[in-house]
Structures are given as structure tokens and as C-alpha cells.
Design an enzyme around this catalytic site. Sequence first.
Site, PDB file in Angstrom:
ATOM      1  N   HIS A 140       0.911  -1.156   0.007  1.00  0.00           N
ATOM      2  CA  HIS A 140       0.069  -0.151  -0.099  1.00  0.00           C
ATOM      3  C   HIS A 140       0.786   1.359   0.061  1.00  0.00           C
ATOM      4  O   HIS A 140       1.618   1.664   0.913  1.00  0.00           O
ATOM      5  CB  HIS A 140      -0.871   0.082   1.207  1.00  0.00           C
ATOM      6  CG  HIS A 140      -1.717   1.092   1.186  1.00  0.00           C
ATOM      7  ND1 HIS A 140      -2.167   1.711   2.496  1.00  0.00           N
ATOM      8  CD2 HIS A 140      -2.307   2.006   0.541  1.00  0.00           C
ATOM      9  CE1 HIS A 140      -2.984   2.758   2.248  1.00  0.00           C
ATOM     10  NE2 HIS A 140      -2.932   2.876   1.042  1.00  0.00           N
ATOM     11  N   GLU A 152       3.311   0.485   3.166  1.00  0.00           N
ATOM     12  CA  GLU A 152       2.886  -0.391   4.036  1.00  0.00           C
ATOM     13  C   GLU A 152       2.852  -1.917   3.492  1.00  0.00           C
ATOM     14  O   GLU A 152       2.209  -2.036   2.298  1.00  0.00           O
ATOM     15  CB  GLU A 152       1.497  -0.557   4.628  1.00  0.00           C
ATOM     16  CG  GLU A 152       1.319   1.114   5.462  1.00  0.00           C
ATOM     17  CD  GLU A 152      -0.020   1.490   5.767  1.00  0.00           C
ATOM     18  OE1 GLU A 152      -0.425   1.878   7.094  1.00  0.00           O
ATOM     19  OE2 GLU A 152      -1.134   1.113   4.842  1.00  0.00           O
TER      20      GLU A 152
END
Length: 527
Positions: A140, A152
Site C-alpha cells: 500500500h 505498507e
Amino acid sequence: MTVNTLAIVGTGIMGMGIAQIAAQAGIQVLLYDAKAGAAEQGRQSLKTMLEKLTAKGKFSDDELQAMLSRLTVVQELSQIATAEIVVEAIIENLDIKKQLFAQLEEVVTPDTVLATNTSSLSVTAIAADCDYPERVAGFHFFNPVPLMKIVEIIPGLSTQQSVVDVLADLAKRMGHLGVVAKDTPGFIVNHGGRAYGTEALKILGEGIASFEQIDRILRDGAGFRMGPFELLDLTGIDVSHPVMESIYDQFYHEARYRPHPLTRQMLVGKKLGRKVGGGFYQYEKGQKVSVDSAQNQVPKAALVADATIRSVWIGADLAEDKTQLIDYLNAHNVTIDDNDTPHPDSLVLLAIYGEDTTNAAIRYQVDPKQAVAIDMLTELTKHRTLMPSIVTQERFVAQAYALFGNSTGNKGSDSREADAQEASSATLITESTGFVAQRVVAMVINLGCDIAMQKIATPEDIDNAVKLGLGYPYGPISWGDHLGASRVLLILERIYALTGDPRYRPSPWLQRRAKLDVSLFTQQAIY
């Protein structure tokens, strides 16, 4: 795994941002989009942007041509079969993502890593129907990808550790910090960011201050890059409110994530923010319109005819705050009332935490009619928040504002109105349990501690992810250490005791470390 070729499926803003940093890192990038012409359009937009950066000296002509040579548009999904990693960056819809992953498994090898750029959906759910769920993970990024140096990495319940390692290495190669997060709602950044906006909305809903004043206190005093309402306008209520509701629902109505009805009303009323010309603020051509708002109006107390300060009596929860206030008063030639009981004409100044002025006055055994509280969580040189009790006499409010609103101390009344018009360093708020900055900052830190306690990520990764992903002045864990865990705990304990709202209950992670007087980064050894 050595990543030579990366495929991007979905060539919108996020997909092309990932493509850019991959191409800059020397990786061949295959661009695919189900919408006809979208991949070509995405590549052309990126080419135009890179050419502008080259003209500004960010890249050489050779670097530009090398990057462009690594960006290849493909017309069929089957043409991405050679990629070692596929990153999906399509619409946030679980069913559509699951359909895409089923299609991907038909064209890639069993060793290909499949990554999703989802910001809010469960990675485990996306991978659930895959033949090889162990090679699926979240990856992410944040917009704009080239500038937001954080990504992430989210393993699902079946994801192999080797896949996490490959994505972490790839993130580093592309110049980003990869932080590993448990597959939970909001992961790290969107989870950790819940406290800022929701607490500010709660303060606004309680009538403590205007949204302009709240923005000002948190921006100028606490050091946030943008005020929460400026940020909501920028992101868009149509984006922010559904995320608030989604995370609240996914955590089964945990009080810490509770949204506010106001943003639901704004969503229904199409007051979405900057993109439509109006949200909390008004905008013209994307720029905020300056208005004679509550932020700019001179408080009535600043214009009281006689605000001459006879003396000031100080009550402070922390010794260092009392010392700082004494130094400030001495610098402004203000007499300090050092009697055990304040003189009836003395301004009673209370430097308190997690409390309202009324309860603090009773605790200090002083007359609430003389009392004005001041928030010492923010530095006096940056911003001052003043909070009278509901019965504080106007003359004492005027004295406090004269002293802290424009730093002029005992100036004569002839110049007071002119000084008040120029004052920009203090905000008067309605009586509240815990001021504005105290409530918001303590909630940010407490939520970070709770994320650490849930082992969603390491304290270091939580800190880095929130700071880089949200632009806070500190990560929540290091912020707690900077302010002192015991002070943060005091704020939360008092607010919780006075309101009874479970939203403010202190995280056990914070409680233990505050009571042991150790860093909030402290983790228990594994025996």
C-alpha cells in the site's frame, strides 16, 4: 528473487506513481488497464511530468530517456506473464479485485508475487479464492507516490514470509521505507490517523471552538502541517467519511474510532471540500477564500476598557510549567501573587491537564470567578490557548488575553484595541475537558500505543509510518516520549474520569510504560 520486470494493473494516479518510482529504480514496467486507452494516457501523462522535471534539472536527458524506455504499455493481460511481481491498483471494490486476481493466476507463473495496493480492504479476503494465496500480499503506497516515502507491506493469513521479504527489498530499491503491518482495518496509517479528525470533529460538535480556531491551535500550536478541517477539505468528505464509518464498523463500534454526524450531513449536503468549492472553508479555483471568520475576529475580552493586571496567582500541575510561567510573567513585568490563597483581585492562572477550569479551580481551592486555564502542552512561543470557566469574570478574561494574546502585558487602554487587532498568538475557547491540543495529541499517542499493543506493527514501524504517511510533527510513539508518557496518561485519565466516555480510556501499553517511567518504544522480552 531478483525483480527485473514489474507489472502494474490499473494506470490511474496511484498506479502511475508506482510505475514512476519503479522505472527510476531501473525496473522494466509493464502497464495494463482494462479501460481502452487508459494505459497509453497514463504513460503520456507521466512522460509529460517527467519532461517538466527534467527541464527543471531533476533528471538528465539520458535519465529521462532511460526511464521512458522502461515503461511499456500492453494491450492484453496475458502480456504481463513475464513479470516477477504484479501490483494491482484498481478500484477499491472487493469483488472486482477478487475477479482480477483470479484472472492474474491464469496468466502468471506460480512463483509470481501478486500485490494489492488496497488502502482499506482485507488482504486475506482478496487472496481467499486464489489457488496460491501464499503469494498474495498488500503493498500500500500513498499519494503522491514519489514524494510519500512510505509503503505498507501487509501479509494475509496465508502469505509466506519470503513474499514479505521480496516486497521489503523492492520498496527499499525504489527509495521507500517498507513497514510491515498486520492485516487489520486501516493497517497502520489509516488506522493511526483516525484520532486526528474524529477528535477534532467531536470538539467542534461540543461547541468548544470554531473549526478555524481548532485548525489554528493544532497547526500553529501543536505543529501539525494542516489543521484537521483543512485536511478534510483537501481529502474530500466523500473520501474521508466513508473511511471513518468503515473502520468504525470493522472494529465493531470501538469508541476510539467513532465518527461524527456532521461529516455525514456534509456528505449528504454535497459540502465535500476543495473539489466542489466548499466544505468547512470556501474555495475559488482551488484556493481558500479569506473571510472574516471567527478565527480573525478579535475576542470581546480583548476590548474591555480596563484590563490592567494587578497580580497573577499560578496553579500548575507540573513544576516546569510553573517555572516557565513565572519567567514569562517576570519578562512582562507582572507582579506574581505568591500567597497560599489568591488575592481577590489577582488573576488565577491554572496550567492544567485533562481537566476543565471549573474542576481545576475546585481542586486548587480557588475562586472559579478569577480563574483562567492555559494549555502548556504547546509552547508559549508558538501559541497560547486560554480557557475561562463558565463563571470567570470578564475583567480576568480580559487580563489573561492582554497578557497572552498580544504579549504586551500592562499596556495602557489607549493602545489595547490596536494591539488586539494585531494579536495572533492566542485563542480563547469555551470551557472544555482537556483543551483542544491536549485532547487531540493525547488521542493520537494513545491510538499509536494501542496499535503497538495489538502487535499490528512494531513501535518503530508505527512511528515511521504515521509520521511519513500523515506528515505529523512526530510519530505517535516518539511524541509520547517527547511529551512524557506520564503527562499523556494524566490527560487521558482525567478526561475519562470526567466524561465516562470509553473513547478516552488509556491504552494498557501507555499505562505500564508511564508508571514504570520507561520509553513507549519499550517491548517485552520474549522468554
